[in-house]
Design a protein around this motif. Structure first.
Motif, PDB file in Angstrom:
ATOM      1  N   SER A  49      -0.372   5.127   8.075  1.00 47.02           N
ATOM      2  CA  SER A  49      -1.252   4.453   9.030  1.00 47.02           C
ATOM      3  C   SER A  49      -1.362   5.206  10.344  1.00 47.02           C
ATOM      4  O   SER A  49      -2.378   5.126  11.031  1.00 47.02           O
ATOM      5  CB  SER A  49      -0.735   3.030   9.312  1.00 47.02           C
ATOM      6  N   ALA A  50      -0.303   5.934  10.723  1.00 46.66           N
ATOM      7  CA  ALA A  50      -0.291   6.644  11.999  1.00 46.66           C
ATOM      8  C   ALA A  50       0.586   7.884  11.871  1.00 46.66           C
ATOM      9  O   ALA A  50       1.496   7.930  11.035  1.00 46.66           O
ATOM     10  CB  ALA A  50       0.242   5.741  13.114  1.00 46.66           C
ATOM     11  N   ALA A  51       0.328   8.880  12.717  1.00 50.64           N
ATOM     12  CA  ALA A  51       1.096  10.116  12.664  1.00 50.64           C
ATOM     13  C   ALA A  51       2.578   9.860  12.916  1.00 50.64           C
ATOM     14  O   ALA A  51       3.444  10.515  12.320  1.00 50.64           O
ATOM     15  CB  ALA A  51       0.544  11.109  13.684  1.00 50.64           C
ATOM     16  N   VAL A  52       2.887   8.900  13.800  1.00 49.94           N
ATOM     17  CA  VAL A  52       4.280   8.619  14.132  1.00 49.94           C
ATOM     18  C   VAL A  52       5.058   8.104  12.925  1.00 49.94           C
ATOM     19  O   VAL A  52       6.290   8.211  12.863  1.00 49.94           O
ATOM     20  CB  VAL A  52       4.359   7.617  15.306  1.00 49.94           C
ATOM     21  N   ASP A  53       4.343   7.551  11.929  1.00 55.12           N
ATOM     22  CA  ASP A  53       5.018   7.016  10.747  1.00 55.12           C
ATOM     23  C   ASP A  53       5.602   8.116   9.867  1.00 55.12           C
ATOM     24  O   ASP A  53       6.470   7.837   9.025  1.00 55.12           O
ATOM     25  CB  ASP A  53       4.059   6.144   9.929  1.00 55.12           C
ATOM     26  N   VAL A  54       5.140   9.352  10.026  1.00 51.86           N
ATOM     27  CA  VAL A  54       5.753  10.458   9.279  1.00 51.86           C
ATOM     28  C   VAL A  54       7.206  10.625   9.713  1.00 51.86           C
ATOM     29  O   VAL A  54       8.112  10.791   8.879  1.00 51.86           O
ATOM     30  CB  VAL A  54       4.960  11.768   9.482  1.00 51.86           C
ATOM     31  N   ARG A 100       8.973   8.249  11.021  1.00 57.16           N
ATOM     32  CA  ARG A 100       9.657   7.025  10.598  1.00 57.16           C
ATOM     33  C   ARG A 100      10.083   7.119   9.133  1.00 57.16           C
ATOM     34  O   ARG A 100      11.219   6.743   8.788  1.00 57.16           O
ATOM     35  CB  ARG A 100       8.733   5.815  10.816  1.00 57.16           C
ATOM     36  N   TYR A 101       9.207   7.643   8.290  1.00 63.85           N
ATOM     37  CA  TYR A 101       9.553   7.783   6.870  1.00 63.85           C
ATOM     38  C   TYR A 101      10.718   8.755   6.696  1.00 63.85           C
ATOM     39  O   TYR A 101      11.639   8.514   5.907  1.00 63.85           O
ATOM     40  CB  TYR A 101       8.306   8.205   6.065  1.00 63.85           C
ATOM     41  N   GLU A 102      10.712   9.851   7.450  1.00 64.67           N
ATOM     42  CA  GLU A 102      11.819  10.802   7.365  1.00 64.67           C
ATOM     43  C   GLU A 102      13.124  10.172   7.841  1.00 64.67           C
ATOM     44  O   GLU A 102      14.185  10.400   7.242  1.00 64.67           O
ATOM     45  CB  GLU A 102      11.504  12.037   8.203  1.00 64.67           C
ATOM     46  N   GLN A 103      13.034   9.377   8.899  1.00 70.37           N
ATOM     47  CA  GLN A 103      14.228   8.696   9.404  1.00 70.37           C
ATOM     48  C   GLN A 103      14.783   7.737   8.360  1.00 70.37           C
ATOM     49  O   GLN A 103      16.000   7.704   8.106  1.00 70.37           O
ATOM     50  CB  GLN A 103      13.889   7.952  10.692  1.00 70.37           C
ATOM     51  N   LEU A 104      13.899   6.946   7.741  1.00 71.06           N
ATOM     52  CA  LEU A 104      14.343   5.989   6.725  1.00 71.06           C
ATOM     53  C   LEU A 104      14.917   6.711   5.503  1.00 71.06           C
ATOM     54  O   LEU A 104      15.882   6.234   4.893  1.00 71.06           O
ATOM     55  CB  LEU A 104      13.182   5.079   6.310  1.00 71.06           C
ATOM     56  N   LEU A 105      14.325   7.837   5.157  1.00 67.42           N
ATOM     57  CA  LEU A 105      14.842   8.621   4.035  1.00 67.42           C
ATOM     58  C   LEU A 105      16.239   9.147   4.343  1.00 67.42           C
ATOM     59  O   LEU A 105      17.173   8.995   3.545  1.00 67.42           O
ATOM     60  CB  LEU A 105      13.880   9.770   3.741  1.00 67.42           C
ATOM     61  N   GLN A 106      16.404   9.731   5.518  1.00 66.31           N
ATOM     62  CA  GLN A 106      17.693  10.308   5.890  1.00 66.31           C
ATOM     63  C   GLN A 106      18.763   9.243   6.070  1.00 66.31           C
ATOM     64  O   GLN A 106      19.894   9.395   5.605  1.00 66.31           O
ATOM     65  CB  GLN A 106      17.532  11.132   7.174  1.00 66.31           C
ATOM     66  N   GLU A 107      18.401   8.143   6.738  1.00 66.39           N
ATOM     67  CA  GLU A 107      19.390   7.082   6.961  1.00 66.39           C
ATOM     68  C   GLU A 107      19.745   6.379   5.651  1.00 66.39           C
ATOM     69  O   GLU A 107      20.902   6.013   5.434  1.00 66.39           O
ATOM     70  CB  GLU A 107      18.861   6.089   7.989  1.00 66.39           C
ATOM     71  N   GLY A 108      18.749   6.166   4.794  1.00 66.87           N
ATOM     72  CA  GLY A 108      19.025   5.554   3.497  1.00 66.87           C
ATOM     73  C   GLY A 108      19.918   6.432   2.648  1.00 66.87           C
ATOM     74  O   GLY A 108      20.864   5.960   2.011  1.00 66.87           O
ATOM     75  N   ARG A 167       0.876  -1.176   0.000  1.00 66.82           N
ATOM     76  CA  ARG A 167       0.000   0.000   0.000  1.00 66.82           C
ATOM     77  C   ARG A 167       0.906   1.217   0.000  1.00 66.82           C
ATOM     78  O   ARG A 167       1.578   1.507   0.991  1.00 66.82           O
ATOM     79  CB  ARG A 167      -0.909  -0.022   1.230  1.00 66.82           C
ATOM     80  N   PRO A 168       0.956   1.946  -1.120  1.00 68.89           N
ATOM     81  CA  PRO A 168       1.970   3.000  -1.232  1.00 68.89           C
ATOM     82  C   PRO A 168       1.645   4.227  -0.400  1.00 68.89           C
ATOM     83  O   PRO A 168       0.474   4.625  -0.261  1.00 68.89           O
ATOM     84  CB  PRO A 168       1.949   3.345  -2.721  1.00 68.89           C
ATOM     85  N   VAL A 169       2.666   4.829   0.177  1.00 71.03           N
ATOM     86  CA  VAL A 169       2.568   6.174   0.720  1.00 71.03           C
ATOM     87  C   VAL A 169       2.582   7.125  -0.473  1.00 71.03           C
ATOM     88  O   VAL A 169       3.432   7.004  -1.355  1.00 71.03           O
ATOM     89  CB  VAL A 169       3.746   6.469   1.675  1.00 71.03           C
ATOM     90  N   ASP A 173      -0.246  17.228   9.178  1.00 74.31           N
ATOM     91  CA  ASP A 173      -1.643  17.579   9.430  1.00 74.31           C
ATOM     92  C   ASP A 173      -2.619  16.685   8.677  1.00 74.31           C
ATOM     93  O   ASP A 173      -3.809  16.619   9.050  1.00 74.31           O
ATOM     94  CB  ASP A 173      -1.899  19.040   9.032  1.00 74.31           C
ATOM     95  N   ASN A 174      -2.150  16.016   7.628  1.00 73.02           N
ATOM     96  CA  ASN A 174      -3.053  15.216   6.781  1.00 73.02           C
ATOM     97  C   ASN A 174      -2.458  13.835   6.512  1.00 73.02           C
ATOM     98  O   ASN A 174      -2.568  13.299   5.418  1.00 73.02           O
ATOM     99  CB  ASN A 174      -3.300  15.929   5.448  1.00 73.02           C
ATOM    100  N   TYR A 175      -1.821  13.249   7.535  1.00 67.90           N
ATOM    101  CA  TYR A 175      -1.055  12.019   7.311  1.00 67.90           C
ATOM    102  C   TYR A 175      -1.899  10.901   6.707  1.00 67.90           C
ATOM    103  O   TYR A 175      -1.419  10.138   5.860  1.00 67.90           O
ATOM    104  CB  TYR A 175      -0.381  11.558   8.611  1.00 67.90           C
TER     105      TYR A 175
END
Length: 367
Positions: A207-212, A214-222, A123-125, A199-201
């Protein structure tokens, strides 16, 4: 065998047993398997996915797309020799590095052939996650024209073309047309801010606000991982696009994963380090091909002006590029793939026949 026969140009006509119409994109085609074949492969191959997860075969072509058009060359060459295998090899390498470093998984379950992925449906972001470490390209043109704010981030005055930015800049845009989000235009590739996402996650498929975060962390670490590994090869990771999605594992747990492709010459700018230090830009990415096209045609505005798409489509359709142009692109893609992976790239003499043989014999997916 002719050079043209080694290129996989058409990749949506393979006799793979499917349960839905084949989806053909600019470069990849996706064959959604039947429920029966998906369940059988999950059981036979031991994939860590839900027993009823939809699976697909993803076939990458050697086509080359630039300025939203597919280009071809002289002598019936409708793609770039080795391009598909190079893109897959690079993505596979980075995805494995991400797993080894404990970042996140990807949608790929198995790689039966250099041009083939077996993937699970995610399920794509709905975000094109773009990260920039240098100011160049469209961002530089906007900055030079006086713009200072990009996706809600303010840049200082005094930056110079192609210089390294003080911090990694995340400049996301919408993936597809999203409606009903305040302040976000309902068009593809609309620039968005972090506040828009937070504001519109749910509207962006988180799925959850906290995943925003998480996505930034994965982007930066990747990004940091790829940049560090490329630096060891004296190559510069300039900017890139990541995509993310959700899948479930065998135990039913939902997880955020990397998807599509990562760190490739199609999705990223990669510069040669020695050339950059000498004040020159030597592209090891598709940006070099774009520059060749801009220099090749007498009216480059056709390629840059979206209002002239009909003329642009005719330009791509009616003009066979010189063979050397596509062979130079081939050398760029295969060269950077071999640098990154540390291995020679395996190129098929008859890719379509090889793919059919593997998917038919080993996986039972060809009637």
């Amino acid at each position: 065998m002719s050079l043209a026969n080694t290129v996989l140009a058409v990749n949506d006509d393979l006799p793979i047993r499917t349960g839905a119409p084949v989806h053909s994109g600019k470069v990849r085609s996706v064959y959604w398997l039947t429920e029966e074949d998906s369940a059988r492969l999950i059981a036979e191959r031991g994939y860590d996915v839900a027993a009823d997860a939809p699976l697909a075969i993803m076939i990458i072509s050697d086509r080359i797309s630039a300025f939203d058009c597919i280009w071809h060359g002289e002598g019936g060459l409708h793609g770039v020799p080795g391009k598909g295998a190079a893109l897959n090899a690079i993505s596979n390498h980075w995805f494995q590095c991400f797993r080894d470093q404990g970042l996140a998984d990807s949608h790929i379950l198995e790689i039966p052939h250099p041009l083939v992925w077996i993937v699970q449906k995610a399920r794509p972001v709905m975000i094109e996650a773009i990260a920039r470490q240098y100011i160049t390209g469209s961002m530089w043109r906007a900055y030079a024209g006086g713009e200072r704010e990009f996706c809600g981030i303010r840049l200082p005055d005094g930056l110079e073309k192609d210089q390294k930015l003080p911090d990694l800049l995340i400049t996301p845009s919408t993936k597809g047309i999203l409606t009903g989000i305040p302040g976000v235009p309902a068009v593809d590739d609309a620039n968005i801010t972090r506040r828009d996402i937070v504001d519109n996650y749910a509207a962006f498929n988180f799925s959850a606000a906290v995943d925003v975060e998480r996505y930034e962390q994965l982007l930066q670490e990747g990004f940091a991982l790829i940049a560090a590994r490329l630096a060891e090869l004296d190559q510069i990771f300039v900017d890139t696009k990541f995509e993310f999605g959700y899948v479930h594992d065998k135990a039913g747990r939902e997880k955020l994963i990397y998807m599509d492709e990562v760190g490739t010459p199609d999705s990223s700018r990669i510069w040669d380090g020695p050339a950059w230090r000498a004040g020159k830009i030597l592209e090891n990415s598709k940006e070099g091909f774009r520059q060749v096209l801009l220099n090749h045609f007498p009216d480059p505005d056709i390629l840059l002006n979206k209002a002239r798409m009909d003329e642009r489509a005719a330009l791509a359709r009616d003009n066979a590029l010189p063979l050397q142009v596509l062979m130079d692109v081939s050398a760029t893609y295969t060269g950077i793939a071999e640098k990154i992976t540390g291995r020679p790239l395996a190129l098929a003499e008859n890719p379509k026949a090889e793919i059919i043989e593997v998917l038919g014999g080993q996986f039972g997916l060809v009637d």
